[in-house]
Design a protein around this motif. Sequence first.
Motif, PDB file in Angstrom:
ATOM      1  N   THR A  29       0.859  -1.182   0.000  1.00  0.00           N
ATOM      2  CA  THR A  29       0.000   0.000   0.000  1.00  0.00           C
ATOM      3  C   THR A  29       0.894   1.230   0.000  1.00  0.00           C
ATOM      4  O   THR A  29       1.615   1.458   0.964  1.00  0.00           O
ATOM      5  N   PRO A  30       0.892   2.010  -1.075  1.00  0.00           N
ATOM      6  CA  PRO A  30       1.795   3.163  -1.105  1.00  0.00           C
ATOM      7  C   PRO A  30       1.284   4.308  -0.242  1.00  0.00           C
ATOM      8  O   PRO A  30       0.079   4.441  -0.013  1.00  0.00           O
ATOM      9  N   ALA A  31       2.211   5.134   0.237  1.00  0.00           N
ATOM     10  CA  ALA A  31       1.836   6.343   0.970  1.00  0.00           C
ATOM     11  C   ALA A  31       1.310   7.370  -0.026  1.00  0.00           C
ATOM     12  O   ALA A  31       1.855   7.537  -1.110  1.00  0.00           O
ATOM     13  N   VAL A  32       0.232   8.042   0.354  1.00  0.00           N
ATOM     14  CA  VAL A  32      -0.473   8.919  -0.573  1.00  0.00           C
ATOM     15  C   VAL A  32      -0.792  10.252   0.100  1.00  0.00           C
ATOM     16  O   VAL A  32      -1.130  10.295   1.271  1.00  0.00           O
ATOM     17  N   ASP A  33      -0.647  11.314  -0.669  1.00  0.00           N
ATOM     18  CA  ASP A  33      -1.178  12.624  -0.270  1.00  0.00           C
ATOM     19  C   ASP A  33      -2.321  12.937  -1.226  1.00  0.00           C
ATOM     20  O   ASP A  33      -2.171  12.772  -2.436  1.00  0.00           O
ATOM     21  N   ILE A  34      -3.429  13.384  -0.685  1.00  0.00           N
ATOM     22  CA  ILE A  34      -4.516  13.849  -1.547  1.00  0.00           C
ATOM     23  C   ILE A  34      -4.934  15.226  -1.074  1.00  0.00           C
ATOM     24  O   ILE A  34      -5.202  15.424   0.110  1.00  0.00           O
ATOM     25  N   PHE A  35      -4.939  16.163  -1.992  1.00  0.00           N
ATOM     26  CA  PHE A  35      -5.417  17.487  -1.616  1.00  0.00           C
ATOM     27  C   PHE A  35      -6.206  18.079  -2.778  1.00  0.00           C
ATOM     28  O   PHE A  35      -6.059  17.670  -3.927  1.00  0.00           O
ATOM     29  N   GLU A  36      -7.069  19.005  -2.439  1.00  0.00           N
ATOM     30  CA  GLU A  36      -7.873  19.607  -3.492  1.00  0.00           C
ATOM     31  C   GLU A  36      -7.984  21.102  -3.295  1.00  0.00           C
ATOM     32  O   GLU A  36      -7.930  21.609  -2.177  1.00  0.00           O
ATOM     33  N   ASN A  37      -8.093  21.793  -4.421  1.00  0.00           N
ATOM     34  CA  ASN A  37      -8.465  23.198  -4.380  1.00  0.00           C
ATOM     35  C   ASN A  37      -9.764  23.338  -5.170  1.00  0.00           C
ATOM     36  O   ASN A  37     -10.405  22.334  -5.509  1.00  0.00           O
ATOM     37  N   SER A  38     -10.146  24.550  -5.492  1.00  0.00           N
ATOM     38  CA  SER A  38     -11.453  24.744  -6.109  1.00  0.00           C
ATOM     39  C   SER A  38     -11.505  24.170  -7.529  1.00  0.00           C
ATOM     40  O   SER A  38     -12.577  23.841  -8.029  1.00  0.00           O
ATOM     41  N   ASN A  39     -10.352  23.998  -8.171  1.00  0.00           N
ATOM     42  CA  ASN A  39     -10.352  23.537  -9.560  1.00  0.00           C
ATOM     43  C   ASN A  39     -10.102  22.055  -9.724  1.00  0.00           C
ATOM     44  O   ASN A  39     -10.625  21.421 -10.624  1.00  0.00           O
ATOM     45  N   GLU A  40      -9.228  21.503  -8.862  1.00  0.00           N
ATOM     46  CA  GLU A  40      -8.808  20.126  -9.125  1.00  0.00           C
ATOM     47  C   GLU A  40      -8.447  19.385  -7.844  1.00  0.00           C
ATOM     48  O   GLU A  40      -8.214  19.975  -6.785  1.00  0.00           O
ATOM     49  N   LEU A  41      -8.406  18.060  -8.027  1.00  0.00           N
ATOM     50  CA  LEU A  41      -8.005  17.154  -6.960  1.00  0.00           C
ATOM     51  C   LEU A  41      -6.622  16.639  -7.346  1.00  0.00           C
ATOM     52  O   LEU A  41      -6.406  16.252  -8.501  1.00  0.00           O
ATOM     53  N   THR A  42      -5.691  16.641  -6.408  1.00  0.00           N
ATOM     54  CA  THR A  42      -4.346  16.155  -6.707  1.00  0.00           C
ATOM     55  C   THR A  42      -4.049  14.941  -5.832  1.00  0.00           C
ATOM     56  O   THR A  42      -4.284  14.974  -4.628  1.00  0.00           O
ATOM     57  N   VAL A  43      -3.540  13.884  -6.469  1.00  0.00           N
ATOM     58  CA  VAL A  43      -3.168  12.667  -5.756  1.00  0.00           C
ATOM     59  C   VAL A  43      -1.676  12.451  -5.978  1.00  0.00           C
ATOM     60  O   VAL A  43      -1.222  12.405  -7.117  1.00  0.00           O
ATOM     61  N   VAL A  44      -0.912  12.346  -4.899  1.00  0.00           N
ATOM     62  CA  VAL A  44       0.532  12.133  -4.985  1.00  0.00           C
ATOM     63  C   VAL A  44       0.841  10.790  -4.334  1.00  0.00           C
ATOM     64  O   VAL A  44       0.456  10.551  -3.188  1.00  0.00           O
ATOM     65  N   VAL A  45       1.491   9.906  -5.081  1.00  0.00           N
ATOM     66  CA  VAL A  45       1.710   8.531  -4.616  1.00  0.00           C
ATOM     67  C   VAL A  45       3.205   8.214  -4.645  1.00  0.00           C
ATOM     68  O   VAL A  45       3.855   8.391  -5.663  1.00  0.00           O
ATOM     69  N   ASP A  46       3.736   7.729  -3.533  1.00  0.00           N
ATOM     70  CA  ASP A  46       5.132   7.280  -3.471  1.00  0.00           C
ATOM     71  C   ASP A  46       5.235   5.866  -4.004  1.00  0.00           C
ATOM     72  O   ASP A  46       4.706   4.934  -3.407  1.00  0.00           O
ATOM     73  N   MET A  47       5.940   5.701  -5.114  1.00  0.00           N
ATOM     74  CA  MET A  47       6.132   4.352  -5.638  1.00  0.00           C
ATOM     75  C   MET A  47       7.585   4.152  -6.053  1.00  0.00           C
ATOM     76  O   MET A  47       7.894   4.048  -7.231  1.00  0.00           O
ATOM     77  N   PRO A  48       8.502   4.100  -5.081  1.00  0.00           N
ATOM     78  CA  PRO A  48       9.910   3.952  -5.446  1.00  0.00           C
ATOM     79  C   PRO A  48      10.178   2.618  -6.147  1.00  0.00           C
ATOM     80  O   PRO A  48       9.619   1.584  -5.770  1.00  0.00           O
ATOM     81  N   GLY A  49      11.018   2.686  -7.166  1.00  0.00           N
ATOM     82  CA  GLY A  49      11.422   1.478  -7.875  1.00  0.00           C
ATOM     83  C   GLY A  49      10.523   1.085  -9.019  1.00  0.00           C
ATOM     84  O   GLY A  49      10.706   0.017  -9.602  1.00  0.00           O
ATOM     85  N   ILE A  50       9.545   1.925  -9.349  1.00  0.00           N
ATOM     86  CA  ILE A  50       8.604   1.576 -10.404  1.00  0.00           C
ATOM     87  C   ILE A  50       8.888   2.447 -11.630  1.00  0.00           C
ATOM     88  O   ILE A  50       8.997   3.666 -11.528  1.00  0.00           O
ATOM     89  N   ASN A  51       8.988   1.811 -12.792  1.00  0.00           N
ATOM     90  CA  ASN A  51       9.146   2.556 -14.041  1.00  0.00           C
ATOM     91  C   ASN A  51       7.815   3.160 -14.438  1.00  0.00           C
ATOM     92  O   ASN A  51       6.760   2.578 -14.180  1.00  0.00           O
ATOM     93  N   SER A  52       7.866   4.320 -15.103  1.00  0.00           N
ATOM     94  CA  SER A  52       6.614   4.994 -15.464  1.00  0.00           C
ATOM     95  C   SER A  52       5.764   4.143 -16.404  1.00  0.00           C
ATOM     96  O   SER A  52       4.538   4.198 -16.351  1.00  0.00           O
ATOM     97  N   THR A 114       2.195  11.691  -9.738  1.00  0.00           N
ATOM     98  CA  THR A 114       1.312  12.816  -9.434  1.00  0.00           C
ATOM     99  C   THR A 114       0.139  12.786 -10.404  1.00  0.00           C
ATOM    100  O   THR A 114       0.320  12.771 -11.622  1.00  0.00           O
ATOM    101  N   LEU A 115      -1.047  12.748  -9.855  1.00  0.00           N
ATOM    102  CA  LEU A 115      -2.268  12.733 -10.662  1.00  0.00           C
ATOM    103  C   LEU A 115      -3.015  14.028 -10.433  1.00  0.00           C
ATOM    104  O   LEU A 115      -3.224  14.433  -9.296  1.00  0.00           O
ATOM    105  N   LYS A 116      -3.412  14.647 -11.527  1.00  0.00           N
ATOM    106  CA  LYS A 116      -4.229  15.862 -11.434  1.00  0.00           C
ATOM    107  C   LYS A 116      -5.602  15.534 -11.999  1.00  0.00           C
ATOM    108  O   LYS A 116      -5.718  15.123 -13.157  1.00  0.00           O
ATOM    109  N   LEU A 117      -6.606  15.668 -11.173  1.00  0.00           N
ATOM    110  CA  LEU A 117      -7.963  15.344 -11.597  1.00  0.00           C
ATOM    111  C   LEU A 117      -8.821  16.619 -11.561  1.00  0.00           C
ATOM    112  O   LEU A 117      -9.326  16.996 -10.497  1.00  0.00           O
TER     113      LEU A 117
END
Lengths: 133, 152
Positions: A29-52, A114-117
Amino acid sequence: MANQEIQVVDKKELSPESAEITRNGVYFTPAVDIFENSNELTVVVDMPGINSEDVEVDLRENILTIIGDTKAEEFQGQELLTEYRTGGYYRTFRVNNLIDHAKIAASMSDGVLTLKLPKSEKAVPRKIPVACD
Amino acid sequence: MTIWEINRDPWLGEFVRLQKNMNNLFSTLNENAPSSELFLKRGRLFPPINVLKDDGNYKILAEIPGVKADEIELSVQGETLTIKGERKPEILGDNVSYHRRERSHGSFQRSISLPEKVDSDKIGANYKNGVLTITLPLDKASGPRRISVSTE
């Protein structure tokens, strides 16, 4: 805040009850930050060792699924110290806001996804390609 | 041996406990799981590292996601290797609310003692996908030397 020391967090392996994954190998289970502002939701996921190219991000019916796969590297030698285990990453979220599926952006750099939704009114299922920085 | 015989003597009870623990240990070994939790040595320092050794090389792997390669400081002094750096927090704009905050940030420093002399001129480091790999070639000159014993 600036001089705060970073804390070590042990990797949590997926428990069999919560894992709907039908693949072989160890998934964490990766460590995740999720935050949002009025325009978008941002999800940041730590996945060391993984190729894009081994990252899969999928959003359908308001379920966001993030999978990072790893190819086991064979090392011929002696393991002297093992403080962390390697494996894939898997996590799902239910996304409540209506997200503009056409404008979702994913990028991977230095083992961090980093995911921008962006928020929108319509919700159409769509696969999201992962770009590499 | 039946249990009631053993329980009469407290010393024998201790041996039964020992035997049980040994059996547990061996059954864990037989499960063919080399990376089971039992063998995981937990360091409480960041970054967590794995150390490997093959012919002539040490290999230190460290998971440091979200740090730029040029912001990781590596130094070797004598037989001590030091990894130093800082993981910066996300830069947020106005009106931002957090739903989850699991990724920690801050500065880190970790020193590792190398059990043998390494060739500090040939140390290589590579940072890819959030994993730092340090390759340390062993100094051949300081390896074990054979000394012949003469007789008079």
